[in-house]
Design an enzyme around this catalytic site. Sequence first.
Site, PDB file in Angstrom:
ATOM      1  N   LEU A  27       0.888  -1.140   0.050  1.00  0.00           N
ATOM      2  CA  LEU A  27       0.043   0.057  -0.056  1.00  0.00           C
ATOM      3  C   LEU A  27       0.831   1.275  -0.059  1.00  0.00           C
ATOM      4  O   LEU A  27       1.917   1.217   0.576  1.00  0.00           O
ATOM      5  CB  LEU A  27      -1.136   0.126   1.223  1.00  0.00           C
ATOM      6  CG  LEU A  27      -1.863  -1.247   0.998  1.00  0.00           C
ATOM      7  CD1 LEU A  27      -2.603  -1.119   2.808  1.00  0.00           C
ATOM      8  CD2 LEU A  27      -2.938  -0.995   0.219  1.00  0.00           C
ATOM      9  N   CYS A  28       0.312   2.303  -0.501  1.00  0.00           N
ATOM     10  CA  CYS A  28       1.118   3.573  -0.656  1.00  0.00           C
ATOM     11  C   CYS A  28       1.268   4.053   0.815  1.00  0.00           C
ATOM     12  O   CYS A  28       0.652   3.923   1.769  1.00  0.00           O
ATOM     13  CB  CYS A  28       0.190   4.684  -1.386  1.00  0.00           C
ATOM     14  SG  CYS A  28       0.142   4.404  -3.060  1.00  0.00           S
ATOM     15  N   PRO A  29       2.685   4.429   1.078  1.00  0.00           N
ATOM     16  CA  PRO A  29       3.516   4.938   0.043  1.00  0.00           C
ATOM     17  C   PRO A  29       4.444   3.878  -0.038  1.00  0.00           C
ATOM     18  O   PRO A  29       5.652   4.317  -0.751  1.00  0.00           O
ATOM     19  CB  PRO A  29       4.226   6.025   0.731  1.00  0.00           C
ATOM     20  CG  PRO A  29       4.168   5.809   2.507  1.00  0.00           C
ATOM     21  CD  PRO A  29       3.089   5.095   2.416  1.00  0.00           C
TER      22      PRO A  29
END
Lengths: 347, 79
Positions: free
Chosen positions: B12-14
């Site tokens: 998942l970001c980041p």
Amino acid sequence: MARQRKALSLISGGLDSMLATRVIMDQGIHVEGVNFFTGFCVEGHTHAIRKKDKAKPKRNNALWVAETLGIKLHIVDVIDEYKDVVINPKHGYGSNLNPCLDCKCFMVRKAHEWIQEHDFDFIITGEVIGQRPMSQRRDTMPVIQRESGAEDRLLRPLCAKNLPETLPEREGWLQRENLFDFSGRGRKPQIALARSLGIEDYAQPAGGCCFLTDEAYSVKLDDLWRSRGTRDYELDDIMLLKVGRHLRPRPHFKLIVGREEGENNFLEGYRKQFTHLRTLSHPGPLVLVDGEIDADDLHLTARIAARYSKGRDAASVEVEIVPQGGEPQRLLVPPLAGDDMPDNWLL
Amino acid sequence: MAHHQLDARRLLCPMPVIRTQNFVVDLPPGDTVEVFCTDHGALNDIPAWCRINGHEVIASRTGASGEVVVTVRVGAKSD
Ligand code: SF4
């Protein structure tokens, strides 16, 4: 010609660090940003997971701030090192499992290591005296300077005039009179400064900058530690705490129930690591089982999965159970009635 | 000038941005990297990261399985 002085700014993505950075850039200092990713950051994840949030513009605020200011941003993965901060905070926790003072000391210490490696001169943060009950108090400000090792190479432009002179001020790299004397929880001075600098769009995070300030999240993390008998975690654990309904019907296992499509899709990615259930006769969520379960537990979990499906009012629901690394099996069960589900199962 | 592939699926970001950043740091200007992601946030974050750090996104596409692939060309190193 005098050497170009360089500062590293701790960029959270919020307004204060944005203003602090801009104020220092305006004094001719070369500034680059750093953002530490602890795994608990509110940024991105929840947006990425929950479908209802998909409509909102999804941006990484730290990257956005850096781009708006025209500075480089270094994003540093500190997930592993940060565990010790969360698990053993020397200065304790705030109102939830947020170890804010230790966290600030840790981040400034990492920033200090960075400036030494990259030949930068000082560090800036958007801290304001009195802004946060734990980490931003007059008596804790020097603690951060001391314990991080940054000492007087740590400058807080927004409240510098309320604090002793730091190295950049003393050496004349910048002018103290162009710094600020903000204090307290009010946001008016920041908003006025933003306006005067032409900054109109900025993120206004509610509460803290991470999930550890969130009560519901902290309850789930505490439950994870208690049930495992050890205060430890992996990145997957803390990601999963952000997703779904968490129920603990028995001390030795917990269920994670997707609340909507986005969450179900996210949980799908964990199917191989967990025993999981889904309803076959009716649409329903994906349910992950965290812990070891026996045949009785299996029956109970199937009834709970049925309860959260569209067949909750049906006489029976067919549920598929896939044990971790085992063969799928099917059970026909009556959905668990609300009265049979004590409130305290829900974390 | 070499072409590389980077697997940032299920992150998942980041994290996809961090992986890209840490991968690109050792590459010479002109090399290209295809980053494979499942978090669609990467479609915004990787280009933003490239813009501020002097790299270029030369392609981005969404695959049939919903996977996104962002291709980055490494820019000249300024420091
Ligand atoms: S809110 Fe979270 S990220 Fe912010 S200082 Fe506290 S513990 Fe650290």
